[in-house]
Design a protein around this motif. Structure first.
Motif, PDB file in Angstrom:
ATOM      1  N   PRO A  68       0.795  -1.234   0.000  1.00 18.67           N
ATOM      2  CA  PRO A  68       0.000   0.000   0.000  1.00 18.67           C
ATOM      3  C   PRO A  68       0.825   1.280   0.000  1.00 18.67           C
ATOM      4  O   PRO A  68       0.270   2.365  -0.200  1.00 18.67           O
ATOM      5  CB  PRO A  68      -0.807  -0.104   1.302  1.00 18.67           C
ATOM      6  CG  PRO A  68      -0.693  -1.518   1.760  1.00 18.67           C
ATOM      7  CD  PRO A  68       0.641  -1.961   1.263  1.00 18.67           C
ATOM      8  N   LEU A  69       2.125   1.195   0.252  1.00 22.69           N
ATOM      9  CA  LEU A  69       2.933   2.402   0.451  1.00 22.69           C
ATOM     10  C   LEU A  69       3.370   2.994  -0.879  1.00 22.69           C
ATOM     11  O   LEU A  69       3.922   2.306  -1.727  1.00 22.69           O
ATOM     12  CB  LEU A  69       4.163   2.086   1.307  1.00 22.69           C
ATOM     13  CG  LEU A  69       3.888   1.376   2.639  1.00 22.69           C
ATOM     14  CD1 LEU A  69       5.177   1.255   3.431  1.00 22.69           C
ATOM     15  CD2 LEU A  69       2.816   2.100   3.443  1.00 22.69           C
ATOM     16  N   ARG A 271      -4.669   3.224  -2.450  1.00 27.97           N
ATOM     17  CA  ARG A 271      -3.459   2.495  -2.098  1.00 27.97           C
ATOM     18  C   ARG A 271      -3.745   1.311  -1.181  1.00 27.97           C
ATOM     19  O   ARG A 271      -3.038   0.314  -1.208  1.00 27.97           O
ATOM     20  CB  ARG A 271      -2.465   3.429  -1.404  1.00 27.97           C
ATOM     21  CG  ARG A 271      -1.983   4.566  -2.251  1.00 27.97           C
ATOM     22  CD  ARG A 271      -1.231   4.121  -3.485  1.00 27.97           C
ATOM     23  NE  ARG A 271      -0.131   3.200  -3.197  1.00 27.97           N
ATOM     24  CZ  ARG A 271       0.670   2.708  -4.131  1.00 27.97           C
ATOM     25  NH1 ARG A 271       0.488   3.034  -5.398  1.00 27.97           N
ATOM     26  NH2 ARG A 271       1.647   1.890  -3.804  1.00 27.97           N
ATOM     27  N   GLY A 272      -4.739   1.429  -0.345  1.00 29.65           N
ATOM     28  CA  GLY A 272      -5.078   0.354   0.576  1.00 29.65           C
ATOM     29  C   GLY A 272      -6.363  -0.323   0.167  1.00 29.65           C
ATOM     30  O   GLY A 272      -6.811  -0.228  -0.978  1.00 29.65           O
ATOM     31  N   THR A 273      -6.970  -1.032   1.112  1.00 32.04           N
ATOM     32  CA  THR A 273      -8.286  -1.611   0.852  1.00 32.04           C
ATOM     33  C   THR A 273      -9.326  -0.494   0.906  1.00 32.04           C
ATOM     34  O   THR A 273      -9.094   0.567   1.481  1.00 32.04           O
ATOM     35  CB  THR A 273      -8.616  -2.694   1.882  1.00 32.04           C
ATOM     36  OG1 THR A 273      -8.671  -2.114   3.193  1.00 32.04           O
ATOM     37  CG2 THR A 273      -7.580  -3.810   1.864  1.00 32.04           C
ATOM     38  N   ALA A 334      -5.121  13.238 -12.672  1.00 36.62           N
ATOM     39  CA  ALA A 334      -5.225  14.381 -11.756  1.00 36.62           C
ATOM     40  C   ALA A 334      -6.641  14.521 -11.213  1.00 36.62           C
ATOM     41  O   ALA A 334      -6.838  14.768 -10.012  1.00 36.62           O
ATOM     42  CB  ALA A 334      -4.804  15.659 -12.469  1.00 36.62           C
ATOM     43  N   ALA A 335      -7.641  14.363 -12.073  1.00 39.12           N
ATOM     44  CA  ALA A 335      -9.030  14.542 -11.640  1.00 39.12           C
ATOM     45  C   ALA A 335      -9.417  13.507 -10.593  1.00 39.12           C
ATOM     46  O   ALA A 335     -10.080  13.830  -9.592  1.00 39.12           O
ATOM     47  CB  ALA A 335      -9.967  14.459 -12.843  1.00 39.12           C
ATOM     48  N   VAL A 336      -9.019  12.249 -10.795  1.00 41.85           N
ATOM     49  CA  VAL A 336      -9.377  11.204  -9.837  1.00 41.85           C
ATOM     50  C   VAL A 336      -8.612  11.403  -8.524  1.00 41.85           C
ATOM     51  O   VAL A 336      -9.164  11.190  -7.432  1.00 41.85           O
ATOM     52  CB  VAL A 336      -9.119   9.808 -10.429  1.00 41.85           C
ATOM     53  CG1 VAL A 336      -9.353   8.717  -9.389  1.00 41.85           C
ATOM     54  CG2 VAL A 336     -10.029   9.574 -11.634  1.00 41.85           C
ATOM     55  N   ALA A 337      -7.352  11.831  -8.593  1.00 41.93           N
ATOM     56  CA  ALA A 337      -6.596  12.123  -7.369  1.00 41.93           C
ATOM     57  C   ALA A 337      -7.249  13.256  -6.585  1.00 41.93           C
ATOM     58  O   ALA A 337      -7.306  13.219  -5.345  1.00 41.93           O
ATOM     59  CB  ALA A 337      -5.155  12.483  -7.709  1.00 41.93           C
ATOM     60  N   ASP A 338      -7.766  14.272  -7.291  1.00 38.75           N
ATOM     61  CA  ASP A 338      -8.482  15.363  -6.621  1.00 38.75           C
ATOM     62  C   ASP A 338      -9.734  14.836  -5.919  1.00 38.75           C
ATOM     63  O   ASP A 338     -10.028  15.217  -4.777  1.00 38.75           O
ATOM     64  CB  ASP A 338      -8.881  16.443  -7.629  1.00 38.75           C
ATOM     65  CG  ASP A 338      -7.704  17.287  -8.090  1.00 38.75           C
ATOM     66  OD1 ASP A 338      -6.664  17.281  -7.398  1.00 38.75           O
ATOM     67  OD2 ASP A 338      -7.831  17.946  -9.142  1.00 38.75           O
ATOM     68  N   ARG A 339     -10.494  13.978  -6.614  1.00 37.31           N
ATOM     69  CA  ARG A 339     -11.724  13.441  -6.006  1.00 37.31           C
ATOM     70  C   ARG A 339     -11.390  12.545  -4.811  1.00 37.31           C
ATOM     71  O   ARG A 339     -12.097  12.547  -3.802  1.00 37.31           O
ATOM     72  CB  ARG A 339     -12.537  12.658  -7.035  1.00 37.31           C
ATOM     73  CG  ARG A 339     -13.234  13.520  -8.056  1.00 37.31           C
ATOM     74  CD  ARG A 339     -14.456  12.824  -8.640  1.00 37.31           C
ATOM     75  NE  ARG A 339     -14.140  11.568  -9.290  1.00 37.31           N
ATOM     76  CZ  ARG A 339     -13.778  11.450 -10.572  1.00 37.31           C
ATOM     77  NH1 ARG A 339     -13.681  12.536 -11.332  1.00 37.31           N
ATOM     78  NH2 ARG A 339     -13.516  10.268 -11.095  1.00 37.31           N
ATOM     79  N   HIS A 340     -10.314  11.777  -4.935  1.00 35.28           N
ATOM     80  CA  HIS A 340      -9.872  10.916  -3.833  1.00 35.28           C
ATOM     81  C   HIS A 340      -9.540  11.769  -2.602  1.00 35.28           C
ATOM     82  O   HIS A 340      -9.984  11.475  -1.477  1.00 35.28           O
ATOM     83  CB  HIS A 340      -8.643  10.116  -4.289  1.00 35.28           C
ATOM     84  CG  HIS A 340      -8.038   9.229  -3.242  1.00 35.28           C
ATOM     85  ND1 HIS A 340      -7.102   9.685  -2.346  1.00 35.28           N
ATOM     86  CD2 HIS A 340      -8.239   7.914  -2.949  1.00 35.28           C
ATOM     87  CE1 HIS A 340      -6.743   8.692  -1.545  1.00 35.28           C
ATOM     88  NE2 HIS A 340      -7.403   7.607  -1.900  1.00 35.28           N
ATOM     89  N   ALA A 341      -8.763  12.837  -2.802  1.00 33.46           N
ATOM     90  CA  ALA A 341      -8.400  13.704  -1.682  1.00 33.46           C
ATOM     91  C   ALA A 341      -9.635  14.380  -1.096  1.00 33.46           C
ATOM     92  O   ALA A 341      -9.786  14.473   0.132  1.00 33.46           O
ATOM     93  CB  ALA A 341      -7.381  14.750  -2.142  1.00 33.46           C
ATOM     94  N   VAL A 372      -3.804   4.344   5.167  1.00 32.48           N
ATOM     95  CA  VAL A 372      -2.912   4.538   4.022  1.00 32.48           C
ATOM     96  C   VAL A 372      -3.515   5.521   3.027  1.00 32.48           C
ATOM     97  O   VAL A 372      -2.804   6.379   2.472  1.00 32.48           O
ATOM     98  CB  VAL A 372      -2.605   3.192   3.337  1.00 32.48           C
ATOM     99  CG1 VAL A 372      -1.807   3.409   2.063  1.00 32.48           C
ATOM    100  CG2 VAL A 372      -1.826   2.286   4.285  1.00 32.48           C
ATOM    101  N   ASP A 373      -4.824   5.440   2.791  1.00 32.23           N
ATOM    102  CA  ASP A 373      -5.429   6.375   1.844  1.00 32.23           C
ATOM    103  C   ASP A 373      -5.572   7.769   2.425  1.00 32.23           C
ATOM    104  O   ASP A 373      -5.544   8.756   1.674  1.00 32.23           O
ATOM    105  CB  ASP A 373      -6.775   5.821   1.362  1.00 32.23           C
ATOM    106  CG  ASP A 373      -6.585   4.824   0.231  1.00 32.23           C
ATOM    107  OD1 ASP A 373      -6.137   5.248  -0.843  1.00 32.23           O
ATOM    108  OD2 ASP A 373      -6.834   3.633   0.425  1.00 32.23           O
ATOM    109  N   LEU A 374      -5.709   7.897   3.731  1.00 31.74           N
ATOM    110  CA  LEU A 374      -5.650   9.227   4.341  1.00 31.74           C
ATOM    111  C   LEU A 374      -4.267   9.851   4.112  1.00 31.74           C
ATOM    112  O   LEU A 374      -4.161  11.040   3.796  1.00 31.74           O
ATOM    113  CB  LEU A 374      -5.955   9.134   5.839  1.00 31.74           C
ATOM    114  CG  LEU A 374      -7.421   8.930   6.209  1.00 31.74           C
ATOM    115  CD1 LEU A 374      -7.551   8.493   7.664  1.00 31.74           C
ATOM    116  CD2 LEU A 374      -8.220  10.213   5.974  1.00 31.74           C
ATOM    117  N   CYS A 375      -3.219   9.041   4.248  1.00 32.81           N
ATOM    118  CA  CYS A 375      -1.867   9.544   3.967  1.00 32.81           C
ATOM    119  C   CYS A 375      -1.714   9.927   2.496  1.00 32.81           C
ATOM    120  O   CYS A 375      -1.094  10.943   2.164  1.00 32.81           O
ATOM    121  CB  CYS A 375      -0.827   8.490   4.340  1.00 32.81           C
ATOM    122  SG  CYS A 375      -0.684   8.187   6.118  1.00 32.81           S
TER     123      CYS A 375
END
Length: 676
Positions: A68-69, A271-273, A334-341, A372-375
């Motif tokens: 996951p890292l 990155r994680g479950t 970039a768009a999906v990373a923005d939505r994830h954050a 992990v996804d919060l990080c």
């Protein structure tokens, strides 16, 4: 220390020779690395080998997933977490880890290290030098190149004759298409062809087996052959096995429904479950609706692209890499990373709101699962929107400090504040949260300075919630420094004149706790008992555990001071039950010290020595010999003298020492079962 070897969700086929060899190597070498291409089954073999080797390691097997890292920043934190170290000190994490493992005899498994080879090399080198009883098993696509490393290459399953590749395909076909018999005339030849074309690579066989639920066996064999033949003349610089696996993945990708392929690409941001709710929040967009995400999740799980872990899903690294490639092709990275954050900022806010309610314990679990996804979200926001990184870091600080992520909480908050120093609510909240983190690491002067910065900013903005946060931080700092009157005054100033609702907000409740602690330290026991009883009743009504445990802590102390040790022991057990529900080792250590003092005051010297020893073992996991407010220290020392007097110094030392070496979880379970 219990083992945490992952459970196997599907049957294990073959690999007898590899397991025999690996068992022998783990007896002869302190570092064994399993290498081989992606999808060849290194992790499954490591699981089996670790389980077989476990009886030889008194302190168990600890499994640290590296997959996951995203980078090496969380490497040491991940290892600390799996070996039970929730360090609250300000030491360098790798130094704390080496100190913790120096007397342990355990097997540490680092799984899927290929993207962190250099960092793993450094950490493993340090551990092997500092901790002579630790053996390390690594899975990676390449060796670590550490002195003394024993490298074992894992190859594909054999696929000639009555072979393991065919056995695996038969097992998976039985799940996907129960009526299909691969041994029937006409099927055997096609099955054998699939195994040979996929070169016995387990992940490729898993994907092919899943396709048999939707397509005839002969068609699967034919399509695989045509795709492999087509790739022969591409001139791509792939190794044959890599090419075969990529072909099998690509063919599985083609056979997915269009929306399943789109979801596969977008899920690569995790990155994680992840659960279905998070998948829908991050991946639903355009033609892929929230309901469509849930349908596509089931489809991808049926095709072995995703695996289920309870109510959560996981995607293997190799499949995530493929999805990430397609996400880039779609120009959506970039768009999906923005939505994830954005999703995890909202997640953090909901968790913070839920902290005071009946779902508090569930939120501790959910935040820990999403660590992990919060990080990942914080890493993205530190670049794209530092103010939101400050907000998210503050939202999860009370969860992370209990779940063993104190170093990470401090690191992210310091980086977020350094990235943007503009005044505002998020900046003030981050100052407060950073103050809480450094206070728990024992840096009282730094915590007090941060509290005063927070108070100034809150006054300038007329932000009452921020004032409560500053009051809590300043008051708690004074309590830890042995200045209870000043702590009481600080809490009073931000709470204002009574009556006020202690449960109006988390900040109000925390300030009421500071005032309660101060009353006990000032010797105002009757008033402290009354306040603690009222607060505890309110916590019980609301299903709140963190604050409830500290009201029990104070009720236990007051009972000790008023010579009611049986009552003090009951409150200590209640505190321990609450702290165990949220995995708060710091609070558990305090509760064990309180219980030991209470049973010592009852004249039960042997039990007191045992509980004190268990508490010492927990204190070691948080990196401090013993901590707490000064009034507990005096009670603890007095009651320890009583316990020694009751059974003699020699018996006390023997019982205490034995307890420090045993698994404290077993002791805690016995305490909560009423056996001690």
């Amino acid at each position: 220390m219990a083992s945490n070897i992952p459970e196997e969700s599907t049957s294990f086929v073959g690999r007898r020779a590899e397991l025999r060899r690996l068992g022998s190597e783990l007896m002869q070498h302190r570092l064994v690395t399993l290498t081989g291409p992606g999808g060849v089954g290194k992790t499954r073999i490591a699981v089996r080998a670790a389980r077989a080797a476990a009886p030889r390691f008194p302190d168990g097997v600890r499994w640290a997933p590296m997959w996951p890292l995203q980078g090496d920043q969380l490497l040491v934190a991940t290892v600390c977490d799996v070996v039970g170290l929730a360090d609250h000190s300000a030491r360098m994490p790798v130094a704390a880890l080496c100190d913790w493992l120096v007397d342990k005899h355990l097997l540490l498994v680092l799984d899927s290290c290929e993207h962190l080879v250099a960092a793993c090399r450094d950490v493993v080198g340090d551990l092997l030098t500092a901790a002579p009883g630790v053996t390390v098993l690594v899975t990676s696509r390449q060796p670590l190149d550490v002195a003394g490393e024993c490298v074992t290459e894992i190859g594909p399953l054999p696929c000639t004759g009555d072979n393991d590749a065919l056995a695996l395909l038969t097992e998976r076909a039985g799940t996907a298409a129960p009526d299909l018999r691969l041994t029937d005339p006409g099927n055997a030849e096609a099955a054998d062809l699939i195994c040979r074309r996929l070169e016995g690579i387990p992940l490729a066989l898993e994907l092919a087996g899943a396709q048999l639920a939707h397509r005839p066996l002969a068609q699967v064999a034919e399509r695989l052959g045509s795709r492999l033949d087509a790739l022969d003349g591409t001139g791509m610089p792939w190794t044959p096995r890599h090419r075969t696996l990529r072909t099998a993945i690509g063919w599985s990708h083609e056979l997915c429904e269009p929306l399943e392929r789109l979801l596969w690409a977008r899920l690569s941001v995790f990155r994680g479950t992840f659960d279905a709710e998070s998948a829908a929040a991050v991946c639903a967009d355009g033609p892929l609706t929230a309901d469509g995400v849930r349908t596509a999740l089931d489809g991808l799980a049926a095709k072995s692209v995703l695996s289920r872990e309870g109510n959560r899903f996981r995607m293997l690294d190799t499949l995530r890499e493929y999805g990430r490639m397609w996400l880039a092709e779609l120009d959506e990275t970039a768009a999906v990373a923005d939505r994830h954050a954005e999703h995890f900022v909202g997640f953090g806010r909901r968790a913070e709101i839920g902290w005071l309610g009946p779902d508090q314990v569930a939120w501790y679990g959910r935040v820990d699962e999403a660590y992990v996804d919060l990080c990942t979200a914080l890493d993205h926001l530190l670049v794209s929107d530092p103010a939101r990184a400050q907000d998210l870091g503050a939202a999860v600080v009370f969860f992370w400090t209990c779940c063993g992520h104190l170093h990470e909480a401090r690191d992210y908050l310091e980086r977020a504040l350094a990235a943007r120093d503009d005044p505002g609510p998020a900046h003030t909240r981050a100052l407060w949260a950073l103050g809480v983190a450094v206070l728990l690491q024992g840096e009282l002067q730094t915590a007090e300075a941060l509290g005063r910065q927070c108070a100034r900013a809150a006054r300038e903005a007329a932000d009452q919630d921020a004032m409560l946060g500053a009051g809590y931080l300043i008051g708690l700092t004074h309590l830890m420094a042995g200045r209870p009157l000043t702590a009481h005054t600080a809490a009073d100033q931000v709470l204002g004149p009574p009556p006020d609702d202690p449960f109006g907000s988390p900040g109000q409740l925390r300030c009421h706790l500071v005032r309660l602690f101060a009353l006990t330290a000032l010797g105002r026991f009757d008033q402290a008992r009354q306040v603690a009883t009222t607060l505890r009743h309110g916590c019980v009504q609301r299903g709140e555990y963190w604050s409830r445990s500290y009201t029990d802590y104070q009720l236990g102390l007051v009972s000790l001071f008023q010579h009611r040790p049986e009552e003090a022991a009951d409150h200590a057990r209640a505190m321990l039950a609450a702290k165990r529900r949220i995995n708060d080792n710091f609070g558990i250590a305090l509760g064990l010290d309180l219980l030991a003092a209470a049973v010592a005051a009852q004249g039960r010297g042997a039990v007191a020595a045992q509980v004190y020893g268990g508490g010492q073992a927990i204190w070691r996991t948080v990196g401090h010999p013993q901590r707490g407010t000064p009034e507990l220290r005096a009670v603890r020392e007095q009651c320890e003298r009583r316990a020694r007097a009751a059974i003699g110094d020699e018996a006390y030392a023997e019982t205490f020492g034995r307890a420090t070496e045993q698994n404290p979880d077993v002791l805690l379970a016995r305490i909560l079962a009423g056996e001690l």
